[in-house]
Design a protein around this motif. Structure first.
Motif, PDB file in Angstrom:
ATOM      1  N   GLY A  42       0.791  -1.231   0.000  1.00 51.00           N
ATOM      2  CA  GLY A  42       0.000   0.000   0.000  1.00 51.00           C
ATOM      3  C   GLY A  42       0.819   1.275   0.000  1.00 51.00           C
ATOM      4  N   ASN A  43       2.130   1.176  -0.188  1.00 52.13           N
ATOM      5  CA  ASN A  43       2.920   2.413  -0.242  1.00 52.13           C
ATOM      6  C   ASN A  43       3.988   2.411  -1.341  1.00 52.13           C
ATOM      7  OD1 ASN A  43       4.984   0.852   0.800  1.00 52.13           O
ATOM      8  ND2 ASN A  43       4.710   1.570   2.896  1.00 52.13           N
ATOM      9  N   THR A  57       3.883   0.672 -16.781  1.00 56.61           N
ATOM     10  CA  THR A  57       3.528   0.105 -15.475  1.00 56.61           C
ATOM     11  C   THR A  57       3.482   1.210 -14.420  1.00 56.61           C
ATOM     12  OG1 THR A  57       5.862  -0.354 -15.064  1.00 56.61           O
ATOM     13  CG2 THR A  57       4.522  -2.164 -15.919  1.00 56.61           C
ATOM     14  N   VAL A  58       2.488   1.105 -13.548  1.00 50.12           N
ATOM     15  CA  VAL A  58       2.364   2.035 -12.416  1.00 50.12           C
ATOM     16  C   VAL A  58       1.857   1.234 -11.220  1.00 50.12           C
ATOM     17  CG1 VAL A  58       1.909   4.068 -13.857  1.00 50.12           C
ATOM     18  CG2 VAL A  58      -0.008   2.681 -13.047  1.00 50.12           C
ATOM     19  N   ASN A  59       2.104   1.776 -10.015  1.00 54.30           N
ATOM     20  CA  ASN A  59       1.535   1.195  -8.804  1.00 54.30           C
ATOM     21  C   ASN A  59       0.170   1.843  -8.573  1.00 54.30           C
ATOM     22  OD1 ASN A  59       3.758  -0.477  -7.962  1.00 54.30           O
ATOM     23  ND2 ASN A  59       4.859   1.390  -7.435  1.00 54.30           N
ATOM     24  N   LEU A  62      -0.546   4.187  -5.610  1.00 52.30           N
ATOM     25  CA  LEU A  62       0.084   5.509  -5.518  1.00 52.30           C
ATOM     26  C   LEU A  62      -0.629   6.534  -6.387  1.00 52.30           C
ATOM     27  CD1 LEU A  62       3.912   4.653  -5.659  1.00 52.30           C
ATOM     28  CD2 LEU A  62       2.455   5.030  -3.668  1.00 52.30           C
ATOM     29  N   HIS A 128      15.767  -5.876 -14.137  1.00 52.17           N
ATOM     30  CA  HIS A 128      15.464  -4.467 -13.892  1.00 52.17           C
ATOM     31  C   HIS A 128      13.955  -4.215 -14.008  1.00 52.17           C
ATOM     32  CE1 HIS A 128      16.023  -0.144 -13.665  1.00 52.17           C
ATOM     33  NE2 HIS A 128      15.257  -0.024 -14.739  1.00 52.17           N
ATOM     34  N   ALA A 129      13.324  -4.844 -15.015  1.00 51.50           N
ATOM     35  CA  ALA A 129      11.891  -4.613 -15.261  1.00 51.50           C
ATOM     36  C   ALA A 129      11.034  -5.084 -14.094  1.00 51.50           C
ATOM     37  CB  ALA A 129      11.456  -5.318 -16.545  1.00 51.50           C
ATOM     38  N   ALA A 131      12.221  -5.349 -10.914  1.00 51.38           N
ATOM     39  CA  ALA A 131      12.835  -4.949  -9.633  1.00 51.38           C
ATOM     40  C   ALA A 131      11.787  -4.384  -8.679  1.00 51.38           C
ATOM     41  CB  ALA A 131      13.939  -3.923  -9.866  1.00 51.38           C
ATOM     42  N   GLY A 132      10.758  -3.759  -9.222  1.00 52.53           N
ATOM     43  CA  GLY A 132       9.715  -3.171  -8.384  1.00 52.53           C
ATOM     44  C   GLY A 132       8.594  -4.144  -8.047  1.00 52.53           C
TER      45      GLY A 132
ATOM     46  N   GLY B  30       2.998  11.775  -7.299  1.00 55.18           N
ATOM     47  CA  GLY B  30       2.240  11.236  -6.170  1.00 55.18           C
ATOM     48  C   GLY B  30       2.917  10.087  -5.450  1.00 55.18           C
ATOM     49  N   THR B  31       4.128   9.708  -5.876  1.00 60.03           N
ATOM     50  CA  THR B  31       4.757   8.520  -5.284  1.00 60.03           C
ATOM     51  C   THR B  31       5.207   8.764  -3.844  1.00 60.03           C
ATOM     52  OG1 THR B  31       6.871   9.117  -6.279  1.00 60.03           O
ATOM     53  CG2 THR B  31       5.491   7.573  -7.501  1.00 60.03           C
ATOM     54  N   PRO B  35       1.160   8.112  -0.528  1.00 54.27           N
ATOM     55  CA  PRO B  35       1.311   7.322   0.704  1.00 54.27           C
ATOM     56  C   PRO B  35       1.413   8.188   1.952  1.00 54.27           C
ATOM     57  CG  PRO B  35       3.260   7.096  -0.703  1.00 54.27           C
ATOM     58  CD  PRO B  35       2.227   7.822  -1.509  1.00 54.27           C
ATOM     59  N   ARG B  96      17.166   6.842 -12.914  1.00 55.60           N
ATOM     60  CA  ARG B  96      16.794   5.430 -13.054  1.00 55.60           C
ATOM     61  C   ARG B  96      17.028   4.644 -11.759  1.00 55.60           C
ATOM     62  NH1 ARG B  96      18.542   5.596 -18.534  1.00 55.60           N
ATOM     63  NH2 ARG B  96      20.650   5.059 -17.916  1.00 55.60           N
ATOM     64  N   GLY B 100      11.488   1.417  -8.439  1.00 57.78           N
ATOM     65  CA  GLY B 100      11.485   0.514  -9.584  1.00 57.78           C
ATOM     66  C   GLY B 100      10.859   1.197 -10.780  1.00 57.78           C
ATOM     67  N   VAL B 101      10.635   0.433 -11.833  1.00 67.56           N
ATOM     68  CA  VAL B 101      10.110   1.003 -13.077  1.00 67.56           C
ATOM     69  C   VAL B 101       8.755   1.684 -12.832  1.00 67.56           C
ATOM     70  CG1 VAL B 101       9.341   0.467 -15.420  1.00 67.56           C
ATOM     71  CG2 VAL B 101      11.338  -0.693 -14.475  1.00 67.56           C
ATOM     72  N   GLN B 102       7.887   1.036 -12.033  1.00 64.44           N
ATOM     73  CA  GLN B 102       6.555   1.610 -11.782  1.00 64.44           C
ATOM     74  C   GLN B 102       6.664   3.005 -11.167  1.00 64.44           C
ATOM     75  OE1 GLN B 102       7.646  -1.405 -10.844  1.00 64.44           O
ATOM     76  NE2 GLN B 102       6.009  -2.916 -10.662  1.00 64.44           N
ATOM     77  N   VAL B 103       7.592   3.159 -10.232  1.00 65.18           N
ATOM     78  CA  VAL B 103       7.767   4.459  -9.575  1.00 65.18           C
ATOM     79  C   VAL B 103       8.381   5.457 -10.557  1.00 65.18           C
ATOM     80  CG1 VAL B 103       9.084   5.659  -7.768  1.00 65.18           C
ATOM     81  CG2 VAL B 103       7.785   3.583  -7.223  1.00 65.18           C
ATOM     82  N   GLN B 104       9.379   4.994 -11.329  1.00 65.67           N
ATOM     83  CA  GLN B 104      10.015   5.905 -12.298  1.00 65.67           C
ATOM     84  C   GLN B 104       9.022   6.409 -13.342  1.00 65.67           C
ATOM     85  OE1 GLN B 104      13.349   3.607 -13.768  1.00 65.67           O
ATOM     86  NE2 GLN B 104      14.021   3.262 -11.662  1.00 65.67           N
ATOM     87  N   ASN B 105       8.017   5.592 -13.660  1.00 73.07           N
ATOM     88  CA  ASN B 105       7.015   6.017 -14.641  1.00 73.07           C
ATOM     89  C   ASN B 105       6.098   7.124 -14.109  1.00 73.07           C
ATOM     90  OD1 ASN B 105       7.866   4.295 -16.654  1.00 73.07           O
ATOM     91  ND2 ASN B 105       6.443   2.649 -16.116  1.00 73.07           N
ATOM     92  N   ARG B 106       6.104   7.338 -12.792  1.00 70.86           N
ATOM     93  CA  ARG B 106       5.252   8.369 -12.188  1.00 70.86           C
ATOM     94  C   ARG B 106       6.055   9.470 -11.508  1.00 70.86           C
ATOM     95  NH1 ARG B 106       0.143   8.803 -13.686  1.00 70.86           N
ATOM     96  NH2 ARG B 106      -0.573   9.503 -11.660  1.00 70.86           N
ATOM     97  N   ARG B 186      21.074  -3.474  -1.540  1.00 70.66           N
ATOM     98  CA  ARG B 186      20.488  -4.098  -2.726  1.00 70.66           C
ATOM     99  C   ARG B 186      20.712  -3.166  -3.909  1.00 70.66           C
ATOM    100  NH1 ARG B 186      14.336  -5.398  -1.641  1.00 70.66           N
ATOM    101  NH2 ARG B 186      14.433  -3.306  -0.818  1.00 70.66           N
ATOM    102  N   GLU B 188      18.672  -2.579  -6.482  1.00 75.12           N
ATOM    103  CA  GLU B 188      17.469  -1.855  -6.881  1.00 75.12           C
ATOM    104  C   GLU B 188      16.579  -1.625  -5.668  1.00 75.12           C
ATOM    105  OE1 GLU B 188      16.889  -1.610 -10.423  1.00 75.12           O
ATOM    106  OE2 GLU B 188      17.751  -3.409 -11.293  1.00 75.12           O
ATOM    107  N   MET B 189      15.640  -0.710  -5.790  1.00 69.90           N
ATOM    108  CA  MET B 189      14.609  -0.495  -4.769  1.00 69.90           C
ATOM    109  C   MET B 189      15.210  -0.284  -3.384  1.00 69.90           C
ATOM    110  SD  MET B 189      11.574  -0.604  -6.175  1.00 69.90           S
ATOM    111  CE  MET B 189      10.432  -0.953  -4.844  1.00 69.90           C
TER     112      MET B 189
END
Lengths: 157, 290
Positions: A42-43, A57-59, A62, A128-129, A131-132, B30-31, B35, B96, B100-106, B186, B188-189
């Motif tokens: 959730g964060n 891709t997005v969370n 968020l 890398h893709a 990693a999240g 909003g990342t 939250p 970068r 992760g990618v999802q966060v970087q996209n926002r 680590r 990443e992340m």
């Protein structure tokens, strides 16, 4: 406070009554009923709520529900073709790249976003893709193998 | 999360007007904000979404070679921009590292700056490149160095009602290059235990004409390492010199001990990362960086 929101999910336009404080994740699961998208942390750390927004891709946890109108959203439910699994899903099954399955919808969508833009990914590209996307059951080895196999299958077909 | 009003302005002026009220908060990726609101660490009675303002999402190469990056441009957009990747690779690679990618996209560049974490991954490379900030308010616009914007953990020098509009990377200096290196358990992340960005310019004889060293996660904000920088000027970049600069940078650091690492460990990391980042910059120049 309630508000009426219209958004496009898996190619279908939905008009729903939402709470103004809803996240996109709340909107998908509780207002539209698409529960394939999971809530983990959730964060923004775990990636289990990963969806595609305009192809990226997005969370979903968020993003405010208010931000969804006008965007093209794809959830895990949007990937299967008339009940037939997507090749990435088939590869995960074939390679044992899943245990409890909670992270799997997010992994599948991260893999799809990768293969849509990079049909010939290296192992580093795959790692890398995703990693999240955290998996707490197992290692990532079989998941990485499955995505590499899905890429090979897609190139050969 | 408390109830809030959601506004989606289309110009900087409309956004500034909408933000000029207590309880109003700017939303870019909003990342961090979403939250924080969900966990009750930040509250807002009005959310002003900046992503529909062209100037705030645009990345523009100006006639003088400088690059203006809209504060709401995403990490992905910054890292994929051809001119940034070619001319400011330290900036392209540092964004970068954000989530992760999802966060970087926002996640936006302006958000990474204004959330003001001492470990913010975008900030050291921007400071090393001597970036400037364009800020709008109801009174008009002003420009400042990016360094002046950073005040402490979670705090910027922006006044209520002010909005970060863009980050400007100055024109490229011939025979210069930058690198940002961080240490995380680590790959990443993760959040940097320590990070170092170095920018270096060589003269025609191969001696160091100018240098900027920026240390992250070892002070309340990212800071310069003035003693280490001064040691470099006019010298040939031998490995002994770069190692000595690292030793001095470790003394310039002001780290704390916390769950992620002790102060001593952080100083050791600064020493090693500084020498490596400087060597990386020299190697880029010797390899014919633009």
């Amino acid at each position: 406070m309630k508000t009426v929101l219209t958004c496009t999910v898996n190619g279908i336009e939905h008009t729903v009554l939402a709470d103004t404080r809803d996240t996109l994740l709340d909107l998908l699961r509780d207002r539209i009923g698409l529960t394939g998208t999971k809530e983990g942390c959730g964060n923004g750390n775990c990636g289990t709520c990963t969806v595609l927004m305009d192809g990226a891709t997005v969370n979903a946890c968020l993003i405010l529900a208010f931000e969804a109108p006008g965007r093209d959203i794809i959830t895990i439910e949007g990937l299967s073709d008339g009940g037939r699994m997507h090749p990435i899903q088939e590869a995960l099954v074939a390679h044992g790249g899943t245990q409890c399955g909670f992270c799997t919808p997010g992994i599948v969508l991260s893999a799809k976003a990768l293969l849509d833009t990079n049909p010939q990914p290296t192992e580093a590209d795959i790692r890398h893709a995703i990693a999240g996307n955290l998996c707490r059951c197992t290692g990532y080895g079989k998941i990485v193998e499955a995505i590499a196999a899905a890429a090979t299958t897609a190139r050969e077909s | 999360m408390q109830a809030f009003e959601y506004l989606r302005p289309e110009t900087v002026e409309a956004a500034v007007a909408a933000l000029n009220e207590s309880g109003a908060r700017a939303l870019a990726g909003g990342t961090d904000l979403v939250p924080q609101m969900r966990e009750g660490r930040r509250s807002a009675s009005r959310i002003v979404d900046l992503k529909h303002i062209g100037e705030l999402t645009a990345i523009t190469v100006r006639p003088d070679g400088s690059v203006a990056i809209g504060a709401a441009a995403t990490a992905t957009a910054v890292s994929r921009h051809a001119a940034i990747a070619a001319t400011y690779p330290a900036v392209a690679s540092s964004v970068r590292l954000i989530g992760g990618v999802q966060v970087q996209n926002r996640a936006s560049l302006g958000g990474n700056i204004c959330n003001a974490a001492p470990s913010a991954d975008a900030v050291p490379a921007l400071l090393a490149q001597d970036a400037r900030a364009v800020i709008a308010s109801p009174q008009g616009r002003r420009e400042s160095s990016l360094a002046e914007l950073l005040h402490g953990p979670g705090r910027t020098s922006l006044s209520p009602g002010e909005l970060l509009v863009s980050i400007v990377l100055p024109p490229h200096t011939p025979r210069s290059a930058a690198a940002y290196l961080r240490f995380t358990p680590r790959r990443e992340m993760d959040i940097a235990i320590a990070g170092v960005a170095a920018w270096i310019a060589l003269d025609a004889r191969g001696a160091i004409a100018a240098a900027r060293i920026v240390l992250a996660s070892v002070a309340p904000t990212a800071i310069r390492a003035p003693t280490a920088e001064a040691k470099l000027i006019g010298e040939q970049p031998t490995s002994a010199l770069l190692t000595e600069a690292g030793r001095l940078a470790a003394q310039d650091a002001r780290p704390i001990s916390d769950t992620r690492g002790s102060a001593d460990y952080r100083r050791t990391l600064v020493s090693v990362l500084t020498a490596r980042a400087l060597a990386d910059g020299c190697a880029q120049i010797q390899a014919g960086a633009p």
